[in-house]
Design an enzyme around this catalytic site. Structure first.
Site, short mmCIF file in Angstrom:
data_model
loop_
_atom_site.label_atom_id
_atom_site.label_comp_id
_atom_site.label_asym_id
_atom_site.label_seq_id
_atom_site.Cartn_x
_atom_site.Cartn_y
_atom_site.Cartn_z
N ARG A 160 -18.77 -57.74 3.28
CA ARG A 160 -17.95 -57.80 4.36
C ARG A 160 -17.67 -59.33 4.82
O ARG A 160 -17.56 -59.55 5.86
CB ARG A 160 -18.44 -57.10 5.57
CG ARG A 160 -18.87 -55.52 5.08
CD ARG A 160 -17.72 -54.75 4.93
NE ARG A 160 -17.97 -53.49 4.54
CZ ARG A 160 -18.09 -52.93 3.37
NH1 ARG A 160 -17.96 -54.12 2.39
NH2 ARG A 160 -18.30 -51.81 3.28
N SER A 239 -16.18 -48.27 11.16
CA SER A 239 -17.38 -48.75 11.30
C SER A 239 -17.62 -49.84 12.30
O SER A 239 -16.89 -51.08 11.72
CB SER A 239 -18.17 -49.07 10.11
OG SER A 239 -18.20 -48.06 9.23
N GLU A 343 -18.36 -55.66 12.93
CA GLU A 343 -17.27 -55.64 12.04
C GLU A 343 -16.04 -56.03 12.50
O GLU A 343 -15.46 -57.27 11.94
CB GLU A 343 -17.01 -54.53 11.11
CG GLU A 343 -18.19 -54.23 10.01
CD GLU A 343 -17.61 -53.15 8.93
OE1 GLU A 343 -16.42 -53.28 8.53
OE2 GLU A 343 -18.59 -52.53 8.37
#
Length: 351
Positions: A160, A239, A343
């Site tokens: 990520r 998420s 995130e």
């Protein structure tokens, strides 16, 4: 190129949150994107880049500068080589590759947002991430004032994360190039256990790419992670927290906390994440810390379908969302000694 002033930004995000931008420019080709970025840089105007808005948490006060919405189009498929303009809808692009019988991104179906955002976050799900198939990223380098082409290695992808995320003020992604696989209509090997179970196959097996895509879409929909304007469980950024990656020592301490809190017979999810590191599940941590599906009494709540999604129930503010996120983060840390990291990108606010 369209220009508006005091323009609402909430409708451009999947959270439907955030105040207005002093100025909003919508660019439909690379030249317009570059011109808008150059103007902002030359005048010292704060600049916010918006793609599909699926990874943004914007302050209730909005953005005191120029918001640049990238709405460029272009999808070229030449054999197994795919090139996407940054503004292309990612989920629709995945569907095109599957229809063409190609493998490599079929398990990334249903992820909202634009193609240009995928290398920034190294978007991934269900055992695939874009770093596995991206060959090059064409971007405007704000430091040099030139258009550059970065190879996969130069993008410095990790979980990520990427070179673009590490230095967010430098590059504006214009185009993304991928190399897919012609496996006679089959998917890439299925890596994610949940996907393999849903498909009734073993990890490493291949299935028709269309079947893999449809299965992932069903799994995502069951968790409220396929956009639906009528379903508040999808008014989210997907998420909200990354799955934590722990060192060997941190993982050992974490297991001790789990045993103390839940019992010695409880084994949390664990996935190797490189030598000396182990990844665990943020969703598991949130649930076991007491934040179950539907948690919350206000206008921002945990999804009723998935503990990893924080949602706007229709009347929330950004501060409502952040208050819930802080409560969850603090609760997980108190329970297990693990600090969750968000995130989504925050604009004008911090978690």
């Amino acid at each position: 190129m369209q220009e508006r002033h005091d323009a609402p930004l909430a409708p451009l995000t999947t959270f439907r949150l955030g105040g207005p931008a002093r100025r909003l420019i919508t660019a439909t080709n690379d030249a317009e994107v570059i011109a808008a970025v150059r103007e902002a840089d030359e005048t010292g105007t704060p600049l916010l880049i918006i793609g599909g808005g699926s990874n943004l948490v914007i302050s209730d006060k909005g953005f005191d500068g120029t918001a640049l919405r990238i709405a460029t189009t272009g999808c070229t498929l030449d054999g197994t080589a795919l090139e996407l303009a940054a503004g292309e809808n990612w989920s629709e692009a995945v569907a095109r590759t599957v229809e063409a019988g190609l493998a490599g991104v079929e398990c990334l179906a249903g992820i909202p947002g634009s193609a240009g955002a995928t290398p920034i976050q190294n978007v991934g799900a269900y055992g695939q991430d874009v770093a596995q198939t991206i060959t090059e990223v064409v971007a405007y380098d704000r430091r040099t004032g030139e258009t550059v082409t970065l190879t996969n290695t130069e993008c410095a992808f990790s979980y990520r994360h990427s070179r673009f995320k590490a230095d967010p003020a430098r590059y504006v992604v214009l185009r993304v190039r991928f190399e897919l696989e012609d496996a006679d209509g089959l998917s890439a090997p299925i890596r994610y256990p949940e996907t393999a179970r849903a498909l009734g196959v073993e990890a490493g097996d291949r299935v028709p790419a269309t079947q893999a895509r449809e299965t992932v879409l069903k799994l995502r929909a069951g968790k409220g992670m396929v956009l639906d304007p009528e379903d508040h469980d999808t008014w989210s950024a997907g998420s909200f927290f990354c799955n934590p990656i722990l060192t060997t020592a941190e993982h050992a301490a974490f297991l001790a906390r789990v045993a103390e809190r839940l019992g010695a017979d409880v084994t949390p999810p664990a996935y190797p994440a490189g030598e000396g590191f182990m990844k665990t599940s943020a969703a598991w941590l949130i649930d076991k810390a007491g934040f179950t599906k539907g948690y919350g009494a206000g206008p921002a709540r945990i999804s009723t379908k998935h503990t990893l999604a924080l949602t706007n129930r229709g009347e929330a503010t950004t501060e409502d969302l952040l208050a819930l996120a802080r409560e969850v983060r603090a609760g997980v840390h108190a329970a297990f000694g693990v600090t969750l990291v968000n995130e989504p990108v925050t604009v004008g606010v911090t978690l």
